[in-house]
Design an enzyme around this catalytic site. Structure first.
Site, PDB file in Angstrom:
ATOM      1  CG  ASP A  64       0.785  -7.702   2.892  1.00 49.51           C
ATOM      2  OD1 ASP A  64       1.487  -8.490   3.523  1.00 49.51           O
ATOM      3  OD2 ASP A  64       0.910  -6.474   2.970  1.00 49.51           O
ATOM      4  CD  GLU A 241       2.606  -3.169   8.302  1.00 48.94           C
ATOM      5  OE1 GLU A 241       2.362  -4.309   8.722  1.00 48.94           O
ATOM      6  OE2 GLU A 241       3.658  -2.878   7.710  1.00 48.94           O
TER       7      GLU A 241
END
Ligand code: DQQ
Length: 574
Positions: A64, A241
């Site tokens: 990420d 998420e």
């Protein structure tokens, strides 16, 4: 979706099988620790399919984007990084800075496990610039008890233009999971926003059984945080998420302003967004009634694009989106390559003037990498034919913009009413690039080998609808012929493009080709699809580029501009 889920699990099991003997499940399915691979320094890095102008560190695993921000003339990209191996684990916040979102200087990790509140990992989070001008990072720490808690970190020296060192105050964690909160599913705080009442708010991704939640927290001083009584938003889609929440403006919407809410769904690894109205007084977010909210909703990208995050680029008054493109080869391949994971091209993101969806476009700065240029105008591609775009030196590293005019729209096949109940991906999987049609498939074959046996198709298909609505335009990415290699996950990705072809006559496509990345934008940024492919022959200067038309209707390439792309300079400080 069912087909995809089956595929995902098949692929997941395949990856697992490679290292089955020693894999230890960590917190959750998507955070598997490959114990025996953690201590391996990747001494050898196989460059063959590494990207030239997309962001990648020199080796090892990344995931990420984190804490992305523009601060005093410098763009900061932090990202999840394993300093020890090309598999997930040992996660730190790696850090790179840039003046232009193109060339990057790699710095030492900004945040690494060091204290009881993050000793087992420094997971995703965001940056916020406080009114006094200080930036603050809020990230998820995995504490000594393996619980997910939220911590802050501040720059040690604000006069350092790169903000290299970050200090974690002893009063961390600032947010711990209360009783009733699932402590192994409580992560990824957003950038905070301050209401007219001076109160800071942020949301954290969590879940309650199968219900994904954006838990809202409030604070007056960024130190003491309290949960709000209600989540900002929730949905029956499993763990949420990397939520993101931000305002956008457009003359086409009531009041000229909306708030976007995006989540990354852990179960499907896809992201969905809505936009709607946010009321600071009551902290309520109500998505526009016209938008689907859940697995059928709008997506930033209909391909391999996850855990994304936006930031406000105050210098250029634009919002910029970053997203992570995972590998779709095997874990064994990643270990052999010595690297895994790429960041997608940073994209400008804005609300369409008609207020119906978000639009995205690669930031203009990447055009500075364009080199040798090839132009083709008004070239007819008869049904069932193709031609090569020659003249590029590096078709494996290129930027291609093309506009396709459909010559006989009446040849469009009827849109099967049964497809209304399924997603674009399922339609495309049923009608791949080699399945002849009425109008389309037409588009590009990229990363094609000499004998054309390896090729990735990015294409459109136009269908006639029987419900009085305009034509349905399907945009697909078909990698089923992309590689001779076995053991690859080769999902077909697709989305519909909201273009009124009867009115415009043309469909535009832009594709960024970067060795193992194929990142495409249809309809001037209405639909994006990112795909990872692993050719074995169509590599480096062996790769070729074609335009194809497998439909009955002729198609005219009214304008095609293709550019060789130079490599970005991604250097380490030392
Ligand atoms: N990756 C991070 C988590 C996040 C997930 C861990 C999303 O914080 O939920 O590396 O890819």
């Amino acid at each position: 979706m069912a087909v995809r889920t089956l595929w995902m699990w098949a692929f997941f099991l395949l990856r697992l099988a490679v290292t089955a003997a020693s894999s230890l499940p960590a917190a959750e399915v998507t955070h598997l620790v490959f114990a025996d691979l953690q201590s391996l320094q990747a001494e050898h890095v196989d460059d063959t399919l590494r990207t030239g102008f997309h962001f990648q560190p020199p080796k090892h695993w990344i995931n990420d984007p984190n804490g992305v921000m523009y601060y005093k003339g410098v763009y900061h990209l932090f990202y999840q990084y394993n300093p020890k191996a090309a598999v997930w684990g040992n996660i730190v916040w790696a850090h790179a800075v840039s003046m232009d979102l193109v060339d990057w200087l790699m710095l030492e990790p900004a945040i690494s496990p060091s204290a009881p509140f993050d000793v087992n990992g420094c997971w995703s989070g965001s940056a916020t610039v406080l009114p006094d001008g200080r930036p603050v990072i809020m990230y998820t720490g995995i504490n000594e008890q393996d619980q997910q808690v939220q911590n802050v970190a501040y720059p040690k020296d604000l006069s350092d233009p790169y903000l290299r060192e970050w200090v974690k105050p002893d009063y961390n964690p600032v947010i711990a999971p209360d009783a009733g909160v699932n402590a192994s599913a409580f992560r990824d705080p957003t950038t905070a926003w301050q209401g007219p009442d001076g109160v800071w708010r942020l949301v954290i991704g969590t879940k309650d059984n199968h219900r994904g939640l954006a838990a809202l927290y409030r604070s007056l001083d960024f130190k003491r945080w309290a949960p709000a009584r209600r989540a900002l938003h929730s949905g029956d889609t499993g763990m949420w998420e990397c939520p993101d929440f931000y305002p956008v403006t457009s003359p086409g919407v009531d009041g000229g302003r909306k708030h976007v809410f995006k989540v990354s769904l852990d179960l499907t690894r896809y992201e969905y967004y809505t936009f709607g109205d946010y009321d600071y007084a009551t902290d309520t977010y109500v998505p526009d009634a016209s938008l689907a909210d859940g697995n059928e909703g709008l997506r930033y990208d209909y391909g391999n694009f996850y855990a994304s995050k936006t930031f406000l680029d105050s210098g250029k008054q634009r919002r910029v989106l970053w997203g992570w493109a995972n590998e779709s080869d095997s874990t064994a391949d990643d270990v052999r390559k010595g690297w895994a994971g790429v960041q997608a091209i940073p994209r400008k993101i804005w609300l369409a003037p008609d207020g119906k969806q978000l639009m995205q476009w690669p930031v203009a700065e990447i055009e500075s990498l364009r080199g040798n240029h090839v132009n083709i105008t008004d070239k007819l591609v008869k049904g069932g034919s193709y031609f090569e775009v020659t003249g590029l030196t590096t078709p494996a590293q290129a930027d291609v913009e093309a506009s396709f005019q459909v010559m006989d729209l009446d040849k469009a096949e009827p849109f099967d009413p049964a497809w209304r109940a399924v997603d674009a991906e399922t339609v495309c999987a049923a009608r791949r690039a080699d399945a002849k049609g009425g109008v389309g498939p037409f588009g590009l074959w990229v990363l094609a080998s000499d004998e054309l046996k390896e090729r990735t198709a990015v294409f459109f298909r136009v269908f006639k609808r029987d419900d009085g609505a305009k034509h349905a335009i399907l945009m697909c990415n078909d990698p089923s012929r992309s590689s001779y290699a076995d053991n690859l996950y080769k999902p077909t990705f697709a989305g519909f493009v909201d273009v009124d072809i009867a009115a415009t006559g043309k469909i535009p496509l832009r594709t960024l080709i970067d060795h193992s990345m194929v990142e495409s934008f249809g309809g001037h940024g209405k639909t994006a699809i990112l795909s990872r492919v692993y050719p074995t022959k169509a590599v480096g200067d062996k790769a070729r580029l074609f335009v194809f038309n497998n439909g009955e209707s002729d198609v005219k390439v009214t304008n095609l501009n293709a550019y060789d792309m130079r490599s970005a300079k991604i250097r380490s400080l030392n």
